[in-house]
Design a protein around this motif. Sequence first.
Motif, PDB file in Angstrom:
ATOM      1  N   UNK A 112       0.846  -1.189   0.000  1.00 27.64           N
ATOM      2  CA  UNK A 112       0.000   0.000   0.000  1.00 27.64           C
ATOM      3  C   UNK A 112       0.884   1.241   0.000  1.00 27.64           C
ATOM      4  N   UNK A 113       1.949   1.187   0.765  1.00 28.11           N
ATOM      5  CA  UNK A 113       2.953   2.243   0.787  1.00 28.11           C
ATOM      6  C   UNK A 113       4.232   1.763   0.115  1.00 28.11           C
ATOM      7  N   UNK A 114       4.934   2.680  -0.491  1.00 26.18           N
ATOM      8  CA  UNK A 114       6.298   2.417  -0.935  1.00 26.18           C
ATOM      9  C   UNK A 114       7.212   3.345  -0.144  1.00 26.18           C
ATOM     10  N   UNK A 115       8.487   2.999  -0.069  1.00 20.75           N
ATOM     11  CA  UNK A 115       9.407   3.789   0.733  1.00 20.75           C
ATOM     12  C   UNK A 115      10.731   3.960   0.017  1.00 20.75           C
ATOM     13  N   UNK A 116      11.269   5.170   0.088  1.00 21.06           N
ATOM     14  CA  UNK A 116      12.583   5.490  -0.457  1.00 21.06           C
ATOM     15  C   UNK A 116      13.339   6.244   0.623  1.00 21.06           C
ATOM     16  N   UNK A 117      14.275   5.564   1.263  1.00 19.90           N
ATOM     17  CA  UNK A 117      14.956   6.150   2.406  1.00 19.90           C
ATOM     18  C   UNK A 117      13.977   6.322   3.546  1.00 19.90           C
ATOM     19  N   UNK A 118      13.857   7.536   4.060  1.00 21.32           N
ATOM     20  CA  UNK A 118      12.906   7.819   5.138  1.00 21.32           C
ATOM     21  C   UNK A 118      11.573   8.346   4.619  1.00 21.32           C
ATOM     22  N   UNK A 119      11.422   8.403   3.299  1.00 18.86           N
ATOM     23  CA  UNK A 119      10.205   8.972   2.710  1.00 18.86           C
ATOM     24  C   UNK A 119       9.258   7.870   2.261  1.00 18.86           C
ATOM     25  N   UNK A 120       7.987   7.994   2.655  1.00 13.97           N
ATOM     26  CA  UNK A 120       6.976   7.024   2.240  1.00 13.97           C
ATOM     27  C   UNK A 120       6.009   7.688   1.258  1.00 13.97           C
ATOM     28  N   UNK A 121       5.430   6.865   0.385  1.00 11.25           N
ATOM     29  CA  UNK A 121       4.499   7.329  -0.632  1.00 11.25           C
ATOM     30  C   UNK A 121       3.283   6.404  -0.644  1.00 11.25           C
ATOM     31  N   UNK A 122       2.119   6.963  -0.939  1.00 11.93           N
ATOM     32  CA  UNK A 122       0.951   6.135  -1.232  1.00 11.93           C
ATOM     33  C   UNK A 122       1.145   5.606  -2.647  1.00 11.93           C
ATOM     34  N   UNK A 123       1.292   4.309  -2.784  1.00 12.98           N
ATOM     35  CA  UNK A 123       1.714   3.718  -4.065  1.00 12.98           C
ATOM     36  C   UNK A 123       0.795   4.129  -5.225  1.00 12.98           C
ATOM     37  N   UNK A 124       1.349   4.971  -6.106  1.00 11.13           N
ATOM     38  CA  UNK A 124       0.672   5.370  -7.349  1.00 11.13           C
ATOM     39  C   UNK A 124      -0.805   5.673  -7.123  1.00 11.13           C
ATOM     40  N   UNK A 125      -1.102   6.432  -6.075  1.00 12.60           N
ATOM     41  CA  UNK A 125      -2.486   6.679  -5.674  1.00 12.60           C
ATOM     42  C   UNK A 125      -2.788   8.168  -5.596  1.00 12.60           C
ATOM     43  N   UNK A 126      -4.064   8.497  -5.836  1.00 11.21           N
ATOM     44  CA  UNK A 126      -4.575   9.840  -5.597  1.00 11.21           C
ATOM     45  C   UNK A 126      -5.753   9.748  -4.635  1.00 11.21           C
ATOM     46  N   UNK A 127      -6.021  10.845  -3.954  1.00 11.46           N
ATOM     47  CA  UNK A 127      -7.116  10.841  -2.987  1.00 11.46           C
ATOM     48  C   UNK A 127      -8.453  10.713  -3.715  1.00 11.46           C
TER      49      UNK A 127
END
Length: 340
Positions: A314-329
């Motif tokens: 559901x989340x992806x992470x790069x270093x200390x930064x997390x992202x909502x995987x290819x998602x928009x609200x």
Amino acid sequence: MKWAEEEHSLEESQIKEATETFYDFTDGSHKSTFPELTLYVALSKEKELINDAVQIDVHPKGHYTSLLRGIDNEIDGLLMLNHEYFPLQVYNGMQLISDTVGNGRQKKVKQAIDVSTDENPPSNPVLISHLAAENVRDVMRSYNGTVIDTQKLIACKETNPDLADAARFLNVRDCVEIIPRLQIRDGLSLDGKRFDELVFNVPHAIIPRKMAPAATQLPDWYRRIVRGALHLLYVNTFYRRADNRTKREASILVQEAFHHLLRSDHGMNVDRFIDTGWNEFRQRYRNIKYAEQRQDSIEQQAREYVLTLRNHNVLTQNGDTIYARASDHPHSSLSFPSGY
């Protein structure tokens, strides 16, 4: 003078023709089922992309009496996620949907909440519309439900050959996404009518694994919204499955932070994610003075939820930064797009 009258008459005729074409699209029984098909295809693909540890299944439109403990009204689709049911109702009308105005719109809201009962597993309705009014969101939230704003109406190119010109003439072309029939496995080409036929007559032809490949034919923006909605629904299940106070409070924190993450174009540092969630939690939680005494344990549990979401894709992470995987609200800001 006669020339002016003829010009005026021609313009009136063009307006009438364009308007009729547009209403034929929004009111046509099979044409309005095409977005039910696109939603089912998008969710079928997401079922493959989310981690296998997540309990998820997707069903097309139809009757679900046995699954929904005797509720016999037809719904437009059913999502089963983390041991909960999410009945799906799709509205493809042009108006901003309201629960108080317009029989068709009011019926969709009623159908959505009518399938929400106290059965076990719980049922949490989802209303999918191009844009829903705030009062509808409030109604849906009161039933543990939500809305998905697709931001555009979805139309099939082959069954609406004149729609693009009509929408352009009426200055609403930016509000409509017109795509070809969806090609699924076994060489089947689906529009709304053909989808309806297979749902009731040949259901094995449209099981999720046969539908999922067609997701590549959907617009990326549409898939991002559906994906964001799925991920948000999943995050929301944490609260209902929490078995102690700390988990319940941490799940609220994560819910609040996840809304911000879905709206972020650049991701969020994990610490900032937790801080954002805690600040929102402090403002909204009724018993905050007791929760503040356990802030460290609540935030630690929230970090464990973040790890779960990352492990479940559901989340992806790069270093200390997390992202909502290819998602928009999935909730629009209710700002008016070009063409209104």
